[in-house]
Design an enzyme around this catalytic site. Sequence first.
Site, PDB file in Angstrom:
ATOM      1  N   ASP A  28      -2.162  23.686  -3.622  1.00  0.00           N
ATOM      2  CA  ASP A  28      -0.885  24.449  -3.640  1.00  0.00           C
ATOM      3  C   ASP A  28      -0.678  25.149  -4.981  1.00  0.00           C
ATOM      4  OD1 ASP A  28       1.371  22.590  -4.606  1.00  0.00           O
ATOM      5  OD2 ASP A  28      -0.311  21.193  -3.499  1.00  0.00           O
ATOM      6  N   ASP A 117       9.380  21.730   1.278  1.00  0.00           N
ATOM      7  CA  ASP A 117       9.122  20.962   0.052  1.00  0.00           C
ATOM      8  C   ASP A 117      10.492  20.157  -0.375  1.00  0.00           C
ATOM      9  OD1 ASP A 117       8.806  19.669  -2.366  1.00  0.00           O
ATOM     10  OD2 ASP A 117       7.746  21.495  -3.372  1.00  0.00           O
ATOM     11  N   GLU A 119      12.166  16.959  -2.096  1.00  0.00           N
ATOM     12  CA  GLU A 119      11.831  16.125  -3.066  1.00  0.00           C
ATOM     13  C   GLU A 119      12.922  15.854  -4.237  1.00  0.00           C
ATOM     14  OE1 GLU A 119       9.108  17.376  -6.485  1.00  0.00           O
ATOM     15  OE2 GLU A 119       8.444  18.713  -4.670  1.00  0.00           O
TER      16      GLU A 119
END
Length: 229
Positions: A28, A117, A119
Amino acid sequence: MQYLTSLALALAVANATPVKRADPQGIDVSDYQPDVDWTTVVNNGVSFAYIKATEGTSYISPSFSSQYTGATNAGLIRGGYHFAHPDESSGATQASYFLANGGGWSADGITLPGALDIESNPDGAECYGLTSSAMVSWIQSFSDAYEAATGRYPVIYTTTDWWTICTGNSAAFASNNPLWIASYSSTIGTLPAGWEYTSFWQYADSGPNPGDQDLWNGDLAGLQSMALG
Protein backbone atom coordinates in the site's frame (compact mmCIF):
# COMPACT_ATOMS: atom_id res chain seq x y z
CA MET A 1 -0.91 4.49 7.39
CA GLN A 2 2.26 6.34 8.09
CA TYR A 3 0.65 7.25 11.41
CA LEU A 4 1.04 3.91 13.22
CA THR A 5 2.75 5.17 16.33
CA SER A 6 1.86 2.89 19.21
CA LEU A 7 4.75 1.67 21.29
CA ALA A 8 3.73 -1.95 20.85
CA LEU A 9 3.92 -1.72 17.09
CA ALA A 10 7.20 0.13 17.20
CA LEU A 11 8.72 -2.58 19.35
CA ALA A 12 7.37 -5.28 17.05
CA VAL A 13 8.93 -3.64 14.02
CA ALA A 14 12.26 -3.44 15.77
CA ASN A 15 12.34 -7.02 16.99
CA ALA A 16 10.38 -9.24 14.64
CA THR A 17 10.89 -10.67 11.18
CA PRO A 18 7.68 -11.37 9.23
CA VAL A 19 7.06 -14.98 8.32
CA LYS A 20 7.34 -15.58 4.58
CA ARG A 21 4.19 -17.19 3.23
CA ALA A 22 2.92 -18.28 -0.14
CA ASP A 23 -0.06 -15.93 0.02
CA PRO A 24 -0.24 -13.24 -2.68
CA GLN A 25 1.96 -10.28 -1.79
CA GLY A 26 0.83 -6.69 -1.91
CA ILE A 27 1.80 -3.15 -1.06
CA ASP A 28 0.00 0.00 0.00
CA VAL A 29 1.33 3.38 -1.04
CA SER A 30 0.51 7.06 -0.66
CA ASP A 31 1.95 10.41 -1.68
CA TYR A 32 5.02 9.44 0.35
CA GLN A 33 5.90 7.10 -2.55
CA PRO A 34 5.17 9.29 -5.59
CA ASP A 35 7.39 7.47 -8.10
CA VAL A 36 6.66 3.76 -7.92
CA ASP A 37 8.26 1.58 -10.58
CA TRP A 38 5.28 -0.70 -11.04
CA THR A 39 6.99 -3.02 -13.51
CA THR A 40 9.67 -3.76 -10.92
CA VAL A 41 7.01 -4.24 -8.26
CA VAL A 42 5.28 -6.86 -10.41
CA ASN A 43 8.58 -8.54 -11.22
CA ASN A 44 9.18 -8.77 -7.47
CA GLY A 45 6.06 -10.92 -7.15
CA VAL A 46 3.50 -8.38 -5.98
CA SER A 47 -0.10 -9.13 -7.00
CA PHE A 48 -2.12 -6.28 -5.51
CA ALA A 49 -1.91 -2.72 -4.25
CA TYR A 50 -3.95 -0.35 -2.13
CA ILE A 51 -3.38 3.30 -2.97
CA LYS A 52 -4.27 6.30 -0.83
CA ALA A 53 -6.92 8.41 -2.52
CA THR A 54 -8.27 10.79 0.10
CA GLU A 55 -8.11 12.01 3.68
CA GLY A 56 -10.93 13.69 5.57
CA THR A 57 -12.87 15.91 3.16
CA SER A 58 -10.14 18.28 2.10
CA TYR A 59 -7.26 16.17 0.81
CA ILE A 60 -6.84 14.25 -2.44
CA SER A 61 -3.50 12.53 -2.86
CA PRO A 62 -1.62 14.21 -5.73
CA SER A 63 -0.03 10.86 -6.51
CA PHE A 64 -3.22 8.81 -6.62
CA SER A 65 -4.06 9.14 -10.31
CA SER A 66 -0.61 8.25 -11.58
CA GLN A 67 -0.18 5.46 -9.03
CA TYR A 68 -3.56 3.94 -9.83
CA THR A 69 -2.94 4.11 -13.56
CA GLY A 70 0.55 2.67 -13.15
CA ALA A 71 -0.70 -0.23 -11.06
CA THR A 72 -3.47 -0.91 -13.58
CA ASN A 73 -1.13 -0.85 -16.56
CA ALA A 74 1.24 -3.23 -14.77
CA GLY A 75 -1.57 -5.76 -14.35
CA LEU A 76 -2.09 -5.47 -10.60
CA ILE A 77 -5.35 -5.90 -8.75
CA ARG A 78 -5.75 -2.54 -7.02
CA GLY A 79 -8.03 -0.37 -4.93
CA GLY A 80 -8.13 2.95 -3.14
CA TYR A 81 -8.14 3.78 0.55
CA HIS A 82 -9.38 6.71 2.61
CA PHE A 83 -7.69 7.99 5.77
CA ALA A 84 -10.49 8.82 8.17
CA HIS A 85 -10.80 11.98 10.26
CA PRO A 86 -13.92 11.29 12.32
CA ASP A 87 -13.57 14.64 14.09
CA GLU A 88 -14.03 16.64 10.89
CA SER A 89 -17.29 15.44 9.33
CA SER A 90 -19.70 12.52 9.27
CA GLY A 91 -18.81 9.07 8.03
CA ALA A 92 -21.27 9.38 5.16
CA THR A 93 -19.78 12.70 4.11
CA GLN A 94 -16.28 11.25 4.01
CA ALA A 95 -17.47 8.16 2.14
CA SER A 96 -18.98 10.41 -0.51
CA TYR A 97 -15.75 12.38 -0.79
CA PHE A 98 -13.78 9.15 -1.16
CA LEU A 99 -16.15 7.81 -3.80
CA ALA A 100 -15.97 11.04 -5.78
CA ASN A 101 -12.18 11.02 -5.82
CA GLY A 102 -11.03 7.52 -6.70
CA GLY A 103 -12.56 5.25 -4.08
CA GLY A 104 -15.21 3.55 -6.17
CA TRP A 105 -15.60 -0.12 -6.96
CA SER A 106 -16.69 -1.96 -10.09
CA ALA A 107 -17.07 -5.67 -10.80
CA ASP A 108 -14.25 -5.77 -13.34
CA GLY A 109 -12.14 -8.36 -11.54
CA ILE A 110 -9.23 -5.97 -10.93
CA THR A 111 -10.73 -3.45 -8.48
CA LEU A 112 -10.67 -4.15 -4.75
CA PRO A 113 -13.43 -2.63 -2.62
CA GLY A 114 -12.38 0.67 -1.11
CA ALA A 115 -10.71 0.58 2.29
CA LEU A 116 -11.39 2.76 5.33
CA ASP A 117 -8.12 3.49 7.12
CA ILE A 118 -9.25 4.09 10.70
CA GLU A 119 -6.43 4.41 13.23
CA SER A 120 -4.78 6.70 15.75
CA ASN A 121 -5.27 10.42 15.20
CA PRO A 122 -2.03 11.93 13.81
CA ASP A 123 -3.01 15.41 14.99
CA GLY A 124 -4.55 15.05 18.43
CA ALA A 125 -6.51 12.77 20.73
CA GLU A 126 -6.09 9.12 19.80
CA CYS A 127 -9.84 8.56 19.32
CA TYR A 128 -10.49 11.97 17.71
CA GLY A 129 -12.49 13.09 20.74
CA LEU A 130 -15.25 10.53 20.09
CA THR A 131 -16.68 8.09 22.59
CA SER A 132 -16.62 4.41 21.68
CA SER A 133 -20.30 4.43 20.74
CA ALA A 134 -19.89 7.57 18.65
CA MET A 135 -16.92 6.03 16.84
CA VAL A 136 -18.90 2.90 16.05
CA SER A 137 -21.71 5.06 14.69
CA TRP A 138 -19.24 7.04 12.57
CA ILE A 139 -17.74 3.91 11.05
CA GLN A 140 -21.22 2.50 10.42
CA SER A 141 -22.20 5.71 8.64
CA PHE A 142 -19.17 5.47 6.35
CA SER A 143 -19.74 1.77 5.70
CA ASP A 144 -23.44 2.13 4.96
CA ALA A 145 -22.87 5.05 2.57
CA TYR A 146 -20.16 3.18 0.71
CA GLU A 147 -22.25 0.03 0.42
CA ALA A 148 -25.29 1.98 -0.77
CA ALA A 149 -23.22 3.50 -3.57
CA THR A 150 -21.26 0.44 -4.68
CA GLY A 151 -22.99 -2.68 -3.42
CA ARG A 152 -19.81 -3.60 -1.52
CA TYR A 153 -18.92 -2.98 2.09
CA PRO A 154 -15.57 -1.25 2.54
CA VAL A 155 -12.55 -3.06 3.89
CA ILE A 156 -11.62 -1.81 7.38
CA TYR A 157 -7.93 -1.18 8.02
CA THR A 158 -6.97 -0.83 11.68
CA THR A 159 -4.90 -2.18 14.55
CA THR A 160 -6.28 -4.33 17.33
CA ASP A 161 -5.01 -1.90 19.97
CA TRP A 162 -6.70 1.13 18.43
CA TRP A 163 -9.91 -0.74 17.71
CA THR A 164 -10.10 -2.00 21.29
CA ILE A 165 -9.53 1.46 22.77
CA CYS A 166 -11.60 3.58 20.40
CA THR A 167 -14.55 1.35 19.49
CA GLY A 168 -14.70 -0.60 22.74
CA ASN A 169 -13.66 -3.62 20.68
CA SER A 170 -16.91 -3.57 18.73
CA ALA A 171 -17.90 -6.74 16.91
CA ALA A 172 -20.51 -4.91 14.83
CA PHE A 173 -18.61 -4.99 11.53
CA ALA A 174 -17.23 -8.51 11.38
CA SER A 175 -20.15 -9.98 9.45
CA ASN A 176 -19.96 -7.49 6.56
CA ASN A 177 -16.63 -5.67 6.39
CA PRO A 178 -13.45 -7.49 5.39
CA LEU A 179 -10.61 -6.83 7.83
CA TRP A 180 -7.17 -5.49 6.97
CA ILE A 181 -5.08 -5.74 10.11
CA ALA A 182 -1.81 -3.94 10.74
CA SER A 183 0.45 -6.08 12.91
CA TYR A 184 4.20 -5.66 12.56
CA SER A 185 5.25 -8.98 13.99
CA SER A 186 6.09 -12.51 12.98
CA THR A 187 2.47 -13.52 13.56
CA ILE A 188 -0.79 -11.62 13.27
CA GLY A 189 -1.79 -11.98 16.91
CA THR A 190 -5.20 -11.24 18.39
CA LEU A 191 -7.79 -9.80 16.02
CA PRO A 192 -10.51 -7.28 16.90
CA ALA A 193 -13.75 -8.74 18.25
CA GLY A 194 -15.95 -10.68 15.86
CA TRP A 195 -13.47 -11.29 13.07
CA GLU A 196 -12.33 -14.90 12.90
CA TYR A 197 -9.70 -14.07 10.27
CA THR A 198 -8.20 -11.11 8.46
CA SER A 199 -8.45 -10.71 4.70
CA PHE A 200 -5.30 -8.61 4.45
CA TRP A 201 -2.29 -8.39 6.73
CA GLN A 202 0.02 -5.37 6.72
CA TYR A 203 3.07 -6.95 8.28
CA ALA A 204 5.77 -4.29 7.79
CA ASP A 205 6.13 -0.60 6.98
CA SER A 206 9.13 -1.17 4.72
CA GLY A 207 10.64 -3.96 2.68
CA PRO A 208 11.79 -4.91 -0.79
CA ASN A 209 8.95 -2.97 -2.42
CA PRO A 210 7.72 0.62 -1.97
CA GLY A 211 5.40 1.51 0.87
CA ASP A 212 3.94 -0.88 3.42
CA GLN A 213 4.15 -4.63 2.87
CA ASP A 214 0.98 -6.72 2.80
CA LEU A 215 -0.31 -10.24 2.31
CA TRP A 216 -3.67 -11.53 1.13
CA ASN A 217 -5.03 -14.34 3.29
CA GLY A 218 -5.61 -16.96 0.62
CA ASP A 219 -4.62 -17.81 -2.92
CA LEU A 220 -4.62 -15.71 -6.08
CA ALA A 221 -8.00 -17.09 -7.15
CA GLY A 222 -9.45 -15.90 -3.86
CA LEU A 223 -7.95 -12.46 -4.34
CA GLN A 224 -9.47 -12.29 -7.81
CA SER A 225 -12.85 -13.31 -6.38
CA MET A 226 -12.54 -10.58 -3.78
CA ALA A 227 -12.09 -8.05 -6.57
CA LEU A 228 -14.92 -9.47 -8.65
CA GLY A 229 -17.38 -9.40 -5.79
